[in-house]
Design an enzyme around this catalytic site. Structure first.
Site, mmCIF file in Angstrom:
data_model
loop_
_atom_site.group_PDB
_atom_site.id
_atom_site.type_symbol
_atom_site.label_atom_id
_atom_site.label_comp_id
_atom_site.label_asym_id
_atom_site.label_seq_id
_atom_site.Cartn_x
_atom_site.Cartn_y
_atom_site.Cartn_z
ATOM 1 N N THR A 1 29.354 8.894 53.670
ATOM 2 C CA THR A 1 29.882 10.188 53.226
ATOM 3 C C THR A 1 31.264 10.004 52.615
ATOM 4 O O THR A 1 31.935 8.992 52.852
ATOM 5 C CB THR A 1 30.049 11.184 54.395
ATOM 6 O OG1 THR A 1 31.176 10.774 55.194
ATOM 7 C CG2 THR A 1 28.798 11.264 55.245
ATOM 8 N N ASP A 2 31.676 10.991 51.845
ATOM 9 C CA ASP A 2 33.060 10.974 51.386
ATOM 10 C C ASP A 2 33.965 11.194 52.604
ATOM 11 O O ASP A 2 33.506 11.542 53.692
ATOM 12 C CB ASP A 2 33.292 12.015 50.290
ATOM 13 C CG ASP A 2 34.358 11.541 49.295
ATOM 14 O OD1 ASP A 2 35.296 10.823 49.721
ATOM 15 O OD2 ASP A 2 34.262 11.874 48.111
ATOM 16 N N TRP A 3 35.245 10.961 52.405
ATOM 17 C CA TRP A 3 36.172 10.829 53.536
ATOM 18 C C TRP A 3 36.428 12.152 54.274
ATOM 19 O O TRP A 3 36.746 13.161 53.669
ATOM 20 C CB TRP A 3 37.490 10.240 53.019
ATOM 21 C CG TRP A 3 37.624 8.760 53.202
ATOM 22 C CD1 TRP A 3 38.770 8.109 53.573
ATOM 23 C CD2 TRP A 3 36.629 7.742 53.046
ATOM 24 N NE1 TRP A 3 38.505 6.749 53.672
ATOM 25 C CE2 TRP A 3 37.222 6.498 53.365
ATOM 26 C CE3 TRP A 3 35.272 7.740 52.722
ATOM 27 C CZ2 TRP A 3 36.524 5.285 53.335
ATOM 28 C CZ3 TRP A 3 34.569 6.535 52.685
ATOM 29 C CH2 TRP A 3 35.200 5.338 52.986
ATOM 30 N N GLY A 4 36.263 12.094 55.598
ATOM 31 C CA GLY A 4 36.754 13.179 56.435
ATOM 32 C C GLY A 4 35.854 14.400 56.562
ATOM 33 O O GLY A 4 36.323 15.525 56.389
ATOM 34 N N TYR B 1 31.877 16.131 48.181
ATOM 35 C CA TYR B 1 32.230 17.217 49.109
ATOM 36 C C TYR B 1 31.593 18.553 48.727
ATOM 37 O O TYR B 1 31.520 19.461 49.541
ATOM 38 C CB TYR B 1 33.742 17.439 49.102
ATOM 39 C CG TYR B 1 34.581 16.300 49.586
ATOM 40 C CD1 TYR B 1 34.567 15.916 50.928
ATOM 41 C CD2 TYR B 1 35.421 15.624 48.718
ATOM 42 C CE1 TYR B 1 35.367 14.876 51.378
ATOM 43 C CE2 TYR B 1 36.229 14.582 49.159
ATOM 44 C CZ TYR B 1 36.200 14.214 50.486
ATOM 45 O OH TYR B 1 36.997 13.196 50.922
#
Ligand SMILES: *[C@@H]1O[C@H](CO)[C@@H](O)[C@H](O)[C@H]1NC(C)=O
Ligand SMILES: *[C@@H]1O[C@H](CO)[C@@H](O)[C@H](O)[C@H]1NC(C)=O
Ligand SMILES: *[C@@H]1O[C@H](CO)[C@@H](O)[C@H](O)[C@H]1NC(C)=O
Length: 602
Positions: free
Chosen positions: A336-339, A300
């Site tokens: 991608t990382d979450w969210g 992130y």
């Protein structure tokens, strides 16, 4: 020519398929479509031929669905989840309407048979209700240790239970790591989990960071050696139907967090390089690519003090396309990382000036293939319809994603054997190996007057604080941290590495009264010189059950760990360190590699 060969193979495929169908539940029909044996279902064709065939059959909506990788909850008794209004859509909607096929399974697994039956149910539902029958790829966060945090991992439950990866690193034993990963592979495969959202190979050059316990510690070469064994254990020497795809994270190394904060949170986005040491953090990723790591996840954070734009890594073209793909030559899936699109509860990226559509475009433009923790395929459809993203750009990602499914053998047999799952998961042999590793990974930091292992225990009295079976199970003298508010945030141990004055005083009274053995769960490198000095013995554990603790204290088992990081002397020393530089803490209480041994029994 090619067309003739293909149709011949399609006919052969039909024969194979009808043979399979007579075999009952293992039979795979072509989905809910018209064409009973499309070439993409023909196992005798090459993966490229199958991908080509499937891709040209897919609608834009079906392609968009592949680009999302979100959570899957199991409903009661292994049924399909009905969803929770405002919290999550129901499974049938995500599979049938949104056409998603990649999910990570959330929640502790206590019943392997039920989980296997659930996975089979989802696979069958896809075949029965979707046009192309693209199988589910189920992934998971780590589930073989003690951490229980929906953002990072699940307690082992029915699976064999091992120390955290830090404990594997403490043993400096690549063979053991390989074995661990092979056991994890067998247990994952048994329940139908086919992708691991790990290993986490960030280097812990900033000791305050809240995500240290899932790493291999501070040293790039040790991490590279451990992760190579880990990836080979999960994926196997060749990637195929017996493999678990690994997701190596978090590119380009999430360790150097400004002030040790975490970039899940708005105040912790800066990843900083005052020592100009980005290269050091790339060493593990180069090793991962060299052993054939299939997938990567950017973090992130945004880079500060590098040549790259200071935007979040998942949005960062210089990082994903420039550094990862072009310079390091990685051609696998980037998830991608979450969210990153939706401002959900678990807030990913703090980018308030962009709309959701703009964020989605930026992630694709950066070179990512898949959105973690999101279910917004309609945005991708809109981007293509408005001419912002070319469909041919989607195809590049869809090919990568479909290749994984074909190579994993999911199109040929998406089902698992629930009886076997019940036998394999938590098999005694695996449980014993995990238990032995918990004991060996104990790291003995001090042992004044060789108080350990305890001798003559039959004739001695012990003061054990707050003792009952539950307390022994919890045994939670964790390394120091400052509690944070907020449901999700409170699960991350952040802030000071020293105990408060009050806690130090409380412990001092105990150390003065009786010789005290301290067993500290070292999820971050604690700054505890006073414990080292005043406790009779100080043990670090990296995830261990109560039996492991008692065995080590009583000398039934011996600690073999060596510290996977330096342990700083004070917060003053920590604050003087550079976030991106390893082993720069002044006058550490214990250095990387420290670990005493029991004296050989007389
Ligand atoms: C459910 O799906 C819709 C349509 O894609 C989406 O807008 C919404 O955010 C989803 N709801 C949840 C709770 O994820
Ligand atoms: C992050 O770095 C930027 C640029 O150096 C700075 O302006 C900002 O204050 C830093 N901290 C946070 C929390 O964003
Ligand atoms: C053990 O101690 C815990 C914590 O004080 C308490 O909640 C629990 O009820 C106790 N269990 C028994 C069996 O006494």
């Amino acid at each position: 020519m090619a067309i003739h060969r293909k149709s011949l193979r399609a006919i052969l495929g039909l024969i194979t398929l009808s043979t399979l169908l007579t075999m009952g539940p293992l039979g795979v029909s072509a989905g809910n479509g018209q064409d009973a044996t499309p070439p993409y279902r023909d196992a005798s064709l090459s993966v490229d031929e199958r991908v080509d065939d499937l891709l040209q059959r897919m609608t834009l909506e079906e392609k968009a669905g592949q680009m999302f990788h979100s959570q899957l909850n199991m409903g009661p008794d292994g049924t399909l989840d009905q969803g929770v209004p405002g919290t999550r859509n129901n499974t049938d909607f995500m599979l049938g309407t949104q056409m998603l096929t990649h999910f990570n399974l959330v929640g502790e697994i206590l019943d392997a048979r039920q989980t296997a039956e659930f996975v089979n149910r989802v696979q069958q539902h896809i075949l029965d209700t979707t046009r192309l029958g693209i199988p589910l790829t189920l992934s998971t966060d780590p589930r073989h240790a003690f951490t229980e945090n929906i953002g990072t991992g699940f307690r082992a439950g029915r699976f064999s239970q091992w120390p955290e990866t830090l404990g594997l690193a403490a043993l400096r034993d690549a063979k053991l790591v390989r074995r661990f990963a092979e056991v994890a592979r067998a247990e994952y495969l048994a329940v139908g989990i086919r992708a691991a959202l790990h290993p986490q190979v960030d280097l812990t050059t900033e000791p305050r960071w809240a995500r240290i316990s899932g790493t291999f510690g501070e040293d790039a070469d040790l991490t590279a050696e451990m992760l190579s064994a880990y990836i080979l254990g999960l994926q196997g020497e060749t990637f195929g139907p017996g493999s678990i795809a690994t997701v190596t994270k978090h590119f380009p190394g999430g360790g150097p967090m400004e002030n040790g904060e975490d970039s899940h949170f708005a105040y912790g986005k800066n990843q900083t390089y005052p020592g100009k040491n980005l290269e050091y953090h790339l060493i593990p990723f180069k090793a991962a690519i060299a052993v054939g790591a299939r997938q990567m996840m950017p973090y992130y954070s945004r880079p500060i003090g590098t040549e790259y734009d200071p935007v979040g890594f998942g949005f960062n073209k210089g990082i994903v396309t420039g550094l990862l793909r072009e310079e390091l030559g990685f051609d696998g899936v980037v998830v991608t990382d979450w969210g990153l699109i939706t401002d959900a509860n678990i807030l990913g990226q703090d980018m308030p000036h962009l709309t959701e559509l703009e964020r989605a475009a930026m992630v694709i433009e950066a070179g990512c293939d898949q959105f973690g923790g999101e279910t917004r395929p309609e945005l991708i459809v809109q981007l293509v319809k408005e001419g912002i993203v070319a469909e041919s750009r989607l195809d590049v990602s869809i090919r990568r994603l479909l290749r994984e499914k074909f190579l994993l053998g999911l199109f040929d047999n998406p089902f698992v054997d629930a009886d076997a799952a019940d036998q394999i998961v938590g098999r005694q042999e695996y449980v014993d190996e995990g238990a032995a590793a918990q004991r060996r990974a104990y790291t003995l930091l001090t042992n004044h007057d060789d108080v350990l292992p305890l001798k003559d225990t039959a004739n001695k009295k012990f003061y054990i604080e707050g003792f009952n079976a539950t307390c022994l199970e919890r045994r939670d003298l964790t390394a120091p941290f400052e509690p944070r508010s907020g449901g999700f945030e409170s699960r991350y141990h952040a802030g000071s590495l020293e105990y408060s004055a009050q806690e130090r005083e409380r412990q001092a009274a105990i150390y003065t009264a009786v010789p005290t053995v301290v067993d500290m769960t070292m999820d971050r490198p604690a700054a505890v010189p006073e414990v080292a000095e005043n406790a009779a013995a100080l043990l670090a554990n990296f995830g261990s059950g109560p039996d492991a603790f008692l065995d080590v204290v009583l000398g039934v088992a011996a600690p073999e760990g060596k510290l996977p990081f330096d342990m700083p002397r004070s917060m003053e020393a920590v604050e003087a360190q550079m976030e991106d530089v390893p082993f720069d803490t002044v006058d550490p209480v214990f250095k990387f590699g420290h670990g005493l041994r029991y004296k050989a029994a007389a």
